[in-house]
Design a protein around this motif. Structure first.
Motif, PDB file in Angstrom:
ATOM      1  N   ALA A  82       0.834  -1.203   0.000  1.00 38.77           N
ATOM      2  CA  ALA A  82       0.000   0.000   0.000  1.00 38.77           C
ATOM      3  C   ALA A  82       0.869   1.254   0.000  1.00 38.77           C
ATOM      4  CB  ALA A  82      -0.942  -0.003   1.202  1.00 38.77           C
ATOM      5  N   VAL A  83       1.969   1.237   0.748  1.00 38.51           N
ATOM      6  CA  VAL A  83       2.887   2.383   0.772  1.00 38.51           C
ATOM      7  C   VAL A  83       3.473   2.609  -0.619  1.00 38.51           C
ATOM      8  CG1 VAL A  83       5.124   3.191   1.638  1.00 38.51           C
ATOM      9  CG2 VAL A  83       3.446   2.254   3.219  1.00 38.51           C
ATOM     10  N   LEU A  84       3.938   1.533  -1.255  1.00 43.38           N
ATOM     11  CA  LEU A  84       4.511   1.665  -2.597  1.00 43.38           C
ATOM     12  C   LEU A  84       3.447   2.087  -3.609  1.00 43.38           C
ATOM     13  CD1 LEU A  84       6.946  -1.380  -2.649  1.00 43.38           C
ATOM     14  CD2 LEU A  84       7.497   1.041  -2.398  1.00 43.38           C
ATOM     15  N   GLY A  85       2.247   1.506  -3.494  1.00 43.78           N
ATOM     16  CA  GLY A  85       1.159   1.896  -4.399  1.00 43.78           C
ATOM     17  C   GLY A  85       0.769   3.347  -4.220  1.00 43.78           C
ATOM     18  N   ALA A  86       0.719   3.800  -2.982  1.00 48.79           N
ATOM     19  CA  ALA A  86       0.385   5.200  -2.723  1.00 48.79           C
ATOM     20  C   ALA A  86       1.451   6.115  -3.305  1.00 48.79           C
ATOM     21  CB  ALA A  86       0.238   5.441  -1.221  1.00 48.79           C
ATOM     22  N   SER A  87       2.720   5.712  -3.189  1.00 45.24           N
ATOM     23  CA  SER A  87       3.805   6.522  -3.755  1.00 45.24           C
ATOM     24  C   SER A  87       3.654   6.638  -5.267  1.00 45.24           C
ATOM     25  CB  SER A  87       5.173   5.903  -3.424  1.00 45.24           C
ATOM     26  OG  SER A  87       5.375   5.872  -2.049  1.00 45.24           O
ATOM     27  N   ALA A  88       3.354   5.521  -5.913  1.00 49.17           N
ATOM     28  CA  ALA A  88       3.171   5.537  -7.369  1.00 49.17           C
ATOM     29  C   ALA A  88       1.963   6.379  -7.762  1.00 49.17           C
ATOM     30  CB  ALA A  88       3.033   4.113  -7.900  1.00 49.17           C
ATOM     31  N   CYS A  89       0.861   6.229  -7.037  1.00 47.01           N
ATOM     32  CA  CYS A  89      -0.345   7.025  -7.346  1.00 47.01           C
ATOM     33  C   CYS A  89      -0.101   8.506  -7.123  1.00 47.01           C
ATOM     34  CB  CYS A  89      -1.522   6.546  -6.493  1.00 47.01           C
ATOM     35  SG  CYS A  89      -2.172   4.955  -7.000  1.00 47.01           S
ATOM     36  N   TYR A  90       0.639   8.832  -6.091  1.00 47.28           N
ATOM     37  CA  TYR A  90       0.970  10.227  -5.804  1.00 47.28           C
ATOM     38  C   TYR A  90       1.746  10.819  -6.970  1.00 47.28           C
ATOM     39  CZ  TYR A  90       2.352  14.161  -2.810  1.00 47.28           C
ATOM     40  OH  TYR A  90       2.539  15.403  -2.275  1.00 47.28           O
ATOM     41  N   ALA A  91       2.727  10.055  -7.463  1.00 46.96           N
ATOM     42  CA  ALA A  91       3.534  10.531  -8.591  1.00 46.96           C
ATOM     43  C   ALA A  91       2.684  10.681  -9.850  1.00 46.96           C
ATOM     44  CB  ALA A  91       4.689   9.572  -8.847  1.00 46.96           C
ATOM     45  N   LEU A  92       1.868   9.692 -10.153  1.00 46.36           N
ATOM     46  CA  LEU A  92       1.019   9.758 -11.349  1.00 46.36           C
ATOM     47  C   LEU A  92      -0.020  10.863 -11.232  1.00 46.36           C
ATOM     48  CD1 LEU A  92       0.497   5.961 -12.038  1.00 46.36           C
ATOM     49  CD2 LEU A  92       1.949   7.550 -13.300  1.00 46.36           C
ATOM     50  N   GLY A  93      -0.524  11.067 -10.023  1.00 47.86           N
ATOM     51  CA  GLY A  93      -1.543  12.095  -9.815  1.00 47.86           C
ATOM     52  C   GLY A  93      -1.068  13.482 -10.184  1.00 47.86           C
ATOM     53  N   SER A  94       0.184  13.779  -9.930  1.00 47.01           N
ATOM     54  CA  SER A  94       0.681  15.113 -10.261  1.00 47.01           C
ATOM     55  C   SER A  94       0.722  15.327 -11.772  1.00 47.01           C
ATOM     56  CB  SER A  94       2.052  15.339  -9.639  1.00 47.01           C
ATOM     57  OG  SER A  94       2.996  14.466 -10.202  1.00 47.01           O
ATOM     58  N   PHE A  95       0.994  14.267 -12.530  1.00 44.61           N
ATOM     59  CA  PHE A  95       0.977  14.411 -13.986  1.00 44.61           C
ATOM     60  C   PHE A  95      -0.445  14.575 -14.509  1.00 44.61           C
ATOM     61  CE2 PHE A  95       5.202  12.701 -13.392  1.00 44.61           C
ATOM     62  CZ  PHE A  95       5.938  13.477 -14.268  1.00 44.61           C
ATOM     63  N   VAL A  96      -1.413  13.914 -13.845  1.00 47.18           N
ATOM     64  CA  VAL A  96      -2.823  14.107 -14.215  1.00 47.18           C
ATOM     65  C   VAL A  96      -3.228  15.549 -13.946  1.00 47.18           C
ATOM     66  CG1 VAL A  96      -5.202  13.486 -13.610  1.00 47.18           C
ATOM     67  CG2 VAL A  96      -3.478  11.694 -13.876  1.00 47.18           C
ATOM     68  N   VAL A  97      -2.847  16.053 -12.784  1.00 48.85           N
ATOM     69  CA  VAL A  97      -3.160  17.438 -12.433  1.00 48.85           C
ATOM     70  C   VAL A  97      -2.528  18.391 -13.430  1.00 48.85           C
ATOM     71  CG1 VAL A  97      -2.716  19.259 -10.719  1.00 48.85           C
ATOM     72  CG2 VAL A  97      -3.580  17.040  -9.996  1.00 48.85           C
ATOM     73  N   LYS A  98      -1.281  18.143 -13.779  1.00 56.41           N
ATOM     74  CA  LYS A  98      -0.569  19.025 -14.715  1.00 56.41           C
ATOM     75  C   LYS A  98      -1.272  19.070 -16.060  1.00 56.41           C
ATOM     76  CE  LYS A  98       3.039  21.345 -16.290  1.00 56.41           C
ATOM     77  NZ  LYS A  98       3.413  22.644 -15.863  1.00 56.41           N
ATOM     78  N   GLY A  99      -1.768  17.917 -16.541  1.00 54.95           N
ATOM     79  CA  GLY A  99      -2.406  17.879 -17.849  1.00 54.95           C
ATOM     80  C   GLY A  99      -3.875  18.246 -17.826  1.00 54.95           C
ATOM     81  N   ALA A 100      -4.632  17.613 -16.943  1.00 53.34           N
ATOM     82  CA  ALA A 100      -6.088  17.767 -16.954  1.00 53.34           C
ATOM     83  C   ALA A 100      -6.571  19.085 -16.361  1.00 53.34           C
ATOM     84  CB  ALA A 100      -6.733  16.601 -16.204  1.00 53.34           C
ATOM     85  N   TYR A 101      -5.805  19.655 -15.459  1.00 54.45           N
ATOM     86  CA  TYR A 101      -6.257  20.872 -14.780  1.00 54.45           C
ATOM     87  C   TYR A 101      -5.410  22.089 -15.136  1.00 54.45           C
ATOM     88  CZ  TYR A 101      -9.094  17.650 -12.097  1.00 54.45           C
ATOM     89  OH  TYR A 101      -9.992  16.696 -11.730  1.00 54.45           O
ATOM     90  N   ARG A 102      -4.796  22.031 -16.293  1.00 56.10           N
ATOM     91  CA  ARG A 102      -3.978  23.157 -16.754  1.00 56.10           C
ATOM     92  C   ARG A 102      -4.851  24.414 -16.808  1.00 56.10           C
ATOM     93  NH1 ARG A 102       0.723  22.955 -19.402  1.00 56.10           N
ATOM     94  NH2 ARG A 102       0.389  20.752 -19.840  1.00 56.10           N
ATOM     95  N   GLY A 103      -4.397  25.468 -16.190  1.00 52.65           N
ATOM     96  CA  GLY A 103      -5.128  26.731 -16.212  1.00 52.65           C
ATOM     97  C   GLY A 103      -6.135  26.879 -15.086  1.00 52.65           C
ATOM     98  N   VAL A 104      -6.433  25.802 -14.364  1.00 49.99           N
ATOM     99  CA  VAL A 104      -7.369  25.887 -13.240  1.00 49.99           C
ATOM    100  C   VAL A 104      -6.575  26.372 -12.024  1.00 49.99           C
ATOM    101  CG1 VAL A 104      -8.925  24.581 -11.739  1.00 49.99           C
ATOM    102  CG2 VAL A 104      -8.750  23.993 -14.165  1.00 49.99           C
ATOM    103  N   PRO A 105      -7.086  27.346 -11.294  1.00 51.67           N
ATOM    104  CA  PRO A 105      -6.356  27.854 -10.124  1.00 51.67           C
ATOM    105  C   PRO A 105      -6.048  26.748  -9.111  1.00 51.67           C
ATOM    106  CG  PRO A 105      -8.214  29.273 -10.645  1.00 51.67           C
ATOM    107  CD  PRO A 105      -8.345  28.058 -11.511  1.00 51.67           C
ATOM    108  N   SER A 106      -4.875  26.828  -8.521  1.00 52.16           N
ATOM    109  CA  SER A 106      -4.436  25.816  -7.548  1.00 52.16           C
ATOM    110  C   SER A 106      -5.407  25.681  -6.385  1.00 52.16           C
ATOM    111  CB  SER A 106      -3.044  26.161  -7.027  1.00 52.16           C
ATOM    112  OG  SER A 106      -2.111  26.130  -8.067  1.00 52.16           O
ATOM    113  N   LEU A 107      -6.011  26.784  -5.960  1.00 53.86           N
ATOM    114  CA  LEU A 107      -6.967  26.740  -4.859  1.00 53.86           C
ATOM    115  C   LEU A 107      -8.171  25.871  -5.227  1.00 53.86           C
ATOM    116  CD1 LEU A 107      -7.730  27.656  -2.029  1.00 53.86           C
ATOM    117  CD2 LEU A 107      -8.743  29.701  -3.035  1.00 53.86           C
TER     118      LEU A 107
END
Length: 176
Positions: free
Chosen positions: A39-64
């Motif tokens: 679970a720790v390793l899976g969470a680490s991988a999901c955390y890393a992948l999540g930032s790339f999803v945020v970078k692509g899918a939420y481009r231009g959306v305010p961080s707040l």
């Protein structure tokens, strides 16, 4: 769009390998401990992948807005488990206030900073911050809980720091 190149990929994989060493295979003695380590390793991988999803899918959306959505979505996703494992009585005002403070101040503020970092520095470089948490956890365990530090943990620490150094170096756009 952000691309991970050779040196960055090697650094990110080295860092994840270091986290695996820090989790420590020698400490796993039961199925539940193994599942916890996975679970720790899976969470680490999901955390890393999540930032790339945020970078692509939420481009231009305010961080707040992204932070508020993340905290609200996490609350809704974990609500069924919380309700299913809750005591037969409602918690008092103190625990509810503490939970709200943790959600808004600690998690919400941390996500706001993280998503701002993703927008300004890129997902790959922002992920490197997460690799610095395990070394602090190792040190805190040794200092406050008198936990021993194994050779594998030190090797994991070296891999994490090497991976961070490798992945955080600026890449010349003309290089492969």
């Amino acid at each position: 769009s952000e691309r991970i190149r050779g040196r960055q990929a090697i650094g990110l994989v080295a860092g994840l390998g270091g986290v695996a060493l820090l989790v420590g295979g020698e400490a796993i003695g039961s199925l539940s401990q193994f599942l916890g380590a996975m679970a720790v390793l899976g969470a680490s991988a999901c955390y890393a992948l999540g930032s790339f999803v945020v970078k692509g899918a939420y481009r231009g959306v305010p961080s707040l807005a992204v932070s508020a959505f993340s905290v609200a979505a996490a609350a809704l996703i974990t609500l069924p488990v919380a309700l299913g494992t809750a005591e037969h009585h409602a918690p008092g005002l103190g625990p509810v206030a503490a939970l709200a403070a943790l959600a808004v101040v600690h998690t919400g503020l941390a996500l706001l900073i993280f998503y701002t970092l993703i927008a300004e520095a890129g997902a790959g470089r922002a992920n490197l911050v997460s690799y610095l948490a395990p070394p602090f956890a190792l040190a805190y365990g040794a200092i406050f809980l008198s936990e021993s530090i194994s050779v594998a943990a030190l090797a994991g620490l070296a891999l994490i720091l090497s991976g961070v150094a490798l992945a955080s170096r600026r890449i010349d756009p003309a290089s492969p």
